[in-house]
Design an enzyme around this catalytic site. Sequence first.
Site, PDB file in Angstrom:
ATOM      1  N   ASN A  54     -12.913  -3.584   2.307  1.00 15.48           N
ATOM      2  CA  ASN A  54     -13.968  -2.583   2.264  1.00 15.48           C
ATOM      3  C   ASN A  54     -14.777  -2.828   0.990  1.00 15.48           C
ATOM      4  O   ASN A  54     -14.259  -2.706  -0.111  1.00 15.48           O
ATOM      5  CB  ASN A  54     -13.361  -1.181   2.265  1.00 15.48           C
ATOM      6  CG  ASN A  54     -12.588  -0.893   3.544  1.00 15.48           C
ATOM      7  OD1 ASN A  54     -12.960  -1.363   4.616  1.00 15.48           O
ATOM      8  ND2 ASN A  54     -11.519  -0.129   3.444  1.00 15.48           N
ATOM      9  N   HIS A 106     -10.150  -5.464  -3.419  1.00 10.44           N
ATOM     10  CA  HIS A 106      -8.837  -5.600  -2.801  1.00 10.44           C
ATOM     11  C   HIS A 106      -8.986  -5.952  -1.326  1.00 10.44           C
ATOM     12  O   HIS A 106      -9.909  -5.499  -0.656  1.00 10.44           O
ATOM     13  CB  HIS A 106      -8.000  -4.323  -2.948  1.00 10.44           C
ATOM     14  CG  HIS A 106      -8.658  -3.077  -2.468  1.00 10.44           C
ATOM     15  ND1 HIS A 106      -9.650  -2.438  -3.166  1.00 10.44           N
ATOM     16  CD2 HIS A 106      -8.471  -2.350  -1.337  1.00 10.44           C
ATOM     17  CE1 HIS A 106     -10.041  -1.359  -2.499  1.00 10.44           C
ATOM     18  NE2 HIS A 106      -9.354  -1.288  -1.376  1.00 10.44           N
ATOM     19  N   ASP A 125       0.848  -1.192   0.000  1.00 11.41           N
ATOM     20  CA  ASP A 125       0.000   0.000   0.000  1.00 11.41           C
ATOM     21  C   ASP A 125       0.887   1.247   0.000  1.00 11.41           C
ATOM     22  O   ASP A 125       1.883   1.322   0.727  1.00 11.41           O
ATOM     23  CB  ASP A 125      -0.912  -0.007   1.239  1.00 11.41           C
ATOM     24  CG  ASP A 125      -2.053   0.987   1.119  1.00 11.41           C
ATOM     25  OD1 ASP A 125      -3.213   0.554   1.060  1.00 11.41           O
ATOM     26  OD2 ASP A 125      -1.781   2.219   1.084  1.00 11.41           O
ATOM     27  N   ILE A 126       0.508   2.212  -0.817  1.00 11.04           N
ATOM     28  CA  ILE A 126       1.336   3.411  -0.987  1.00 11.04           C
ATOM     29  C   ILE A 126       1.302   4.306   0.259  1.00 11.04           C
ATOM     30  O   ILE A 126       2.248   5.061   0.516  1.00 11.04           O
ATOM     31  CB  ILE A 126       0.882   4.180  -2.258  1.00 11.04           C
ATOM     32  CG1 ILE A 126       2.000   5.043  -2.805  1.00 11.04           C
ATOM     33  CG2 ILE A 126      -0.388   4.973  -2.022  1.00 11.04           C
ATOM     34  CD1 ILE A 126       1.727   5.556  -4.220  1.00 11.04           C
TER      35      ILE A 126
HETATM   36  P1  AMP Z   1      -9.944   1.314   0.250  1.00 12.78           P
HETATM   37  O1  AMP Z   1     -10.347   2.461   1.106  1.00 12.78           O
HETATM   38  O2  AMP Z   1     -10.225  -0.014   0.887  1.00 12.78           O
HETATM   39  O3  AMP Z   1     -10.488   1.423  -1.161  1.00 12.78           O
HETATM   40  O4  AMP Z   1      -8.360   1.390   0.172  1.00 12.78           O
HETATM   41  C1  AMP Z   1      -7.638   1.886  -0.900  1.00 12.78           C
HETATM   42  C2  AMP Z   1      -6.173   1.738  -0.536  1.00 12.78           C
HETATM   43  O5  AMP Z   1      -5.418   1.861  -1.735  1.00 12.78           O
HETATM   44  C3  AMP Z   1      -5.642   2.807   0.416  1.00 12.78           C
HETATM   45  O6  AMP Z   1      -5.070   2.155   1.558  1.00 12.78           O
HETATM   46  C4  AMP Z   1      -4.595   3.557  -0.400  1.00 12.78           C
HETATM   47  O7  AMP Z   1      -3.478   3.951   0.352  1.00 12.78           O
HETATM   48  C5  AMP Z   1      -4.215   2.504  -1.441  1.00 12.78           C
HETATM   49  N1  AMP Z   1      -3.709   3.024  -2.705  1.00 12.78           N
HETATM   50  C6  AMP Z   1      -4.260   3.965  -3.487  1.00 12.78           C
HETATM   51  N2  AMP Z   1      -3.522   4.166  -4.603  1.00 12.78           N
HETATM   52  C7  AMP Z   1      -2.461   3.317  -4.509  1.00 12.78           C
HETATM   53  C8  AMP Z   1      -1.343   3.026  -5.340  1.00 12.78           C
HETATM   54  N3  AMP Z   1      -1.137   3.679  -6.495  1.00 12.78           N
HETATM   55  N4  AMP Z   1      -0.467   2.076  -4.951  1.00 12.78           N
HETATM   56  C9  AMP Z   1      -0.653   1.426  -3.785  1.00 12.78           C
HETATM   57  N5  AMP Z   1      -1.692   1.634  -2.958  1.00 12.78           N
HETATM   58  C10 AMP Z   1      -2.579   2.568  -3.306  1.00 12.78           C
END
Ligand code: AMP
Length: 138
Positions: free
Chosen positions: A89, A102, A33-34
Amino acid sequence: MVAGQPSIFARIAAGEIPCQKVFENDLLLAFLDINPLSEGHTLLITKRAVERVEDLTPEEAAEIGRVLPVLVRKILAVTGAAGCNILQNNGRVAGQEVPHVHFHIIPRREGDGLGFRWKPQRRSTEELEALAARIRAQ
Ligand code: AMP
């Protein structure tokens, strides 16, 4: 996301956007996760662009079940974390920001300060019985 545009995770799965990959096979991809909630916070996604858990094929769902324990073992071994939360989620109302299935694997350590605000509700046995029966019958 603009309607009709691929989500950021679809673009990562397609190799258009880089990620810190930790696992890949024909159906799934896992990467860091970024904006991690803890060291080793990893996302396991489907390669196919699919928004919600209920839209997964049986093959994708089974593969997620097969890969999750393998990934958890690797992540806990590398980070030394004592446990993890596996979080999915599902839908905007549930906090889903990226509309592509995810699973979060969030390593946990004693005193890390992470947590949930669960507010349990009281329900009678009769109410629970009736609801369980409706779900079984659906
Ligand atoms: P959600 O709220 O369950 O949709 O979580 C989305 C997750 O994606 C968050 O924890 C973000 O930090 C992560 N995220 C968004 N863009 C990226 C990316 N380019 N690379 C890695 N993680 C990401």
